[in-house]
Structures are given as structure tokens and as C-alpha cells.
Design a protein around this motif. Structure first.
Motif, mmCIF file in Angstrom:
data_model
loop_
_atom_site.group_PDB
_atom_site.id
_atom_site.type_symbol
_atom_site.label_atom_id
_atom_site.label_comp_id
_atom_site.label_asym_id
_atom_site.label_seq_id
_atom_site.Cartn_x
_atom_site.Cartn_y
_atom_site.Cartn_z
ATOM 1 N N TYR A 37 0.854 -1.182 0.000
ATOM 2 C CA TYR A 37 0.000 0.000 0.000
ATOM 3 C C TYR A 37 0.895 1.239 0.000
ATOM 4 O O TYR A 37 1.807 1.348 0.829
ATOM 5 N N GLU A 66 -0.903 7.968 -2.488
ATOM 6 C CA GLU A 66 -0.764 8.502 -3.842
ATOM 7 C C GLU A 66 0.302 9.593 -3.967
ATOM 8 O O GLU A 66 1.047 9.593 -4.949
ATOM 9 N N LEU A 121 3.694 7.948 -4.519
ATOM 10 C CA LEU A 121 3.734 6.869 -5.508
ATOM 11 C C LEU A 121 4.841 7.047 -6.546
ATOM 12 O O LEU A 121 5.493 6.081 -6.928
ATOM 13 N N ARG A 174 7.033 3.582 -10.258
ATOM 14 C CA ARG A 174 6.134 3.583 -9.105
ATOM 15 C C ARG A 174 6.815 2.947 -7.898
ATOM 16 O O ARG A 174 7.457 1.907 -8.011
ATOM 17 N N HIS A 177 -1.971 -5.020 -10.032
ATOM 18 C CA HIS A 177 -2.689 -4.019 -9.247
ATOM 19 C C HIS A 177 -3.971 -4.626 -8.683
ATOM 20 O O HIS A 177 -4.626 -5.426 -9.334
ATOM 21 N N TYR A 211 -4.878 5.724 -1.345
ATOM 22 C CA TYR A 211 -3.814 4.726 -1.431
ATOM 23 C C TYR A 211 -3.943 3.920 -2.710
ATOM 24 O O TYR A 211 -5.036 3.733 -3.248
ATOM 25 N N ARG A 212 -2.819 3.379 -3.153
ATOM 26 C CA ARG A 212 -2.780 2.402 -4.234
ATOM 27 C C ARG A 212 -2.280 1.090 -3.650
ATOM 28 O O ARG A 212 -1.481 1.083 -2.711
ATOM 29 N N TYR A 233 -0.687 -2.785 -4.592
ATOM 30 C CA TYR A 233 -0.046 -3.645 -5.587
ATOM 31 C C TYR A 233 0.184 -5.003 -4.935
ATOM 32 O O TYR A 233 0.663 -5.086 -3.799
#
Length: 127
Positions: free
Chosen positions: A59, A62, A65, A75, A106, A114-115, A117
Motif C-alpha cells: 500500500y 498517492e 507513488l 512507481r 494491481h 492509497y494504491r 499492488y
């Protein structure tokens, strides 16, 4: 991973490297957090040989990132997974286990800002 200098190994594990399938406390108090877990596995022919999966969810907030390196197209979450992959598969055995890279991709997250992966590795155990 945006870890402050002087962070000890115990503090690193407690704050940034969490073992939990579905963490109760989301990642909102850190810019980066790695959540990992292993699956029950399945038998490979013999009932005493089991293939297990080890999964990682990275996590990243953003704003953090794309500032991991001078190349603003790289990233941070993918760089972290790449490093985990190097650590697990760059040697023949890690902690007497031989890890094999399976996949990374992803995944969505309900944690706003948040992103996420996801990376999966496998290993075989006997008993």
C-alpha cells in the motif's frame, strides 16, 4: 520505503511489515505499508508435499507513488515488489525454502488515497 533513518528491525516489522490477511487497522497512518500472508496450500501428489503461496500487498499513499527515484515514471509500489522478488528469488534458498515468483498485479483498495499492488510467490514444504 520512506522509513526514517535509525528505525530498528522490530519497529520496522511492527509499523511497516504486517502479517495479516485482512488488516483490521488500515494503512492510513503510514505512507507505505507491506501486508503479507500465506495460504493453506494444496497437495502435490503425495499428502506430505504441499505447495503454499506467500502473498504481499504493498500500500502506497498517492503523493508518494512516483517520487521513489529520479525517474518519475517508476512507481514506488512496483519498486518495493521488485526488491522483495530479488530478496526471495535471488538466492537458491531463503530460510531453507526455495521461493518461486508467480505473479504481480494491481488490486483495488477501499482505503482512500492509497494504491495497492499485489505480488504472489510459491514454495514447497514437506512433512
Amino acid at each position: 520505503m520512506l522509513i526514517p533513518a535509525g528505525t530498528g528491525i522490530r519497529e520496522f516489522i511492527d509499523r511497516y511489515f504486517v502479517e495479516d490477511v485482512m488488516p483490521d487497522e488500515p494503512v492510513v497512518n503510514e505512507s507505505v505499508r507491506v501486508v503479507y500472508y500465506e495460504t493453506e496450500g494444496n497437495k502435490l501428489g503425495s499428502p506430505h508435499v504441499i505447495r503454499k503461496m506467500l502473498a504481499f500487498d504493498v500500500y502506497v499513499k498517492e503523493p508518494a507513488l512516483y517520487n521513489a527515484s529520479g525517474d518519475r515514471l517508476k512507481r514506488r509500489d512496483k519498486l518495493i515488489v521488485q526488491r522483495i522478488r530479488e530478496l526471495l528469488t535471488g538466492q537458491t534458498h531463503v530460510c531453507h525454502l526455495r521461493f518461486q515468483y508467480e505473479d504481480d498485479y494491481h488490486l483495488g483498495t477501499k482505503t482512500i488515497g492509497y494504491r495497492r499492488y499485489h505480488a504472489v510467490f510459491s514454495y514447497v514444504i514437506t512433512w
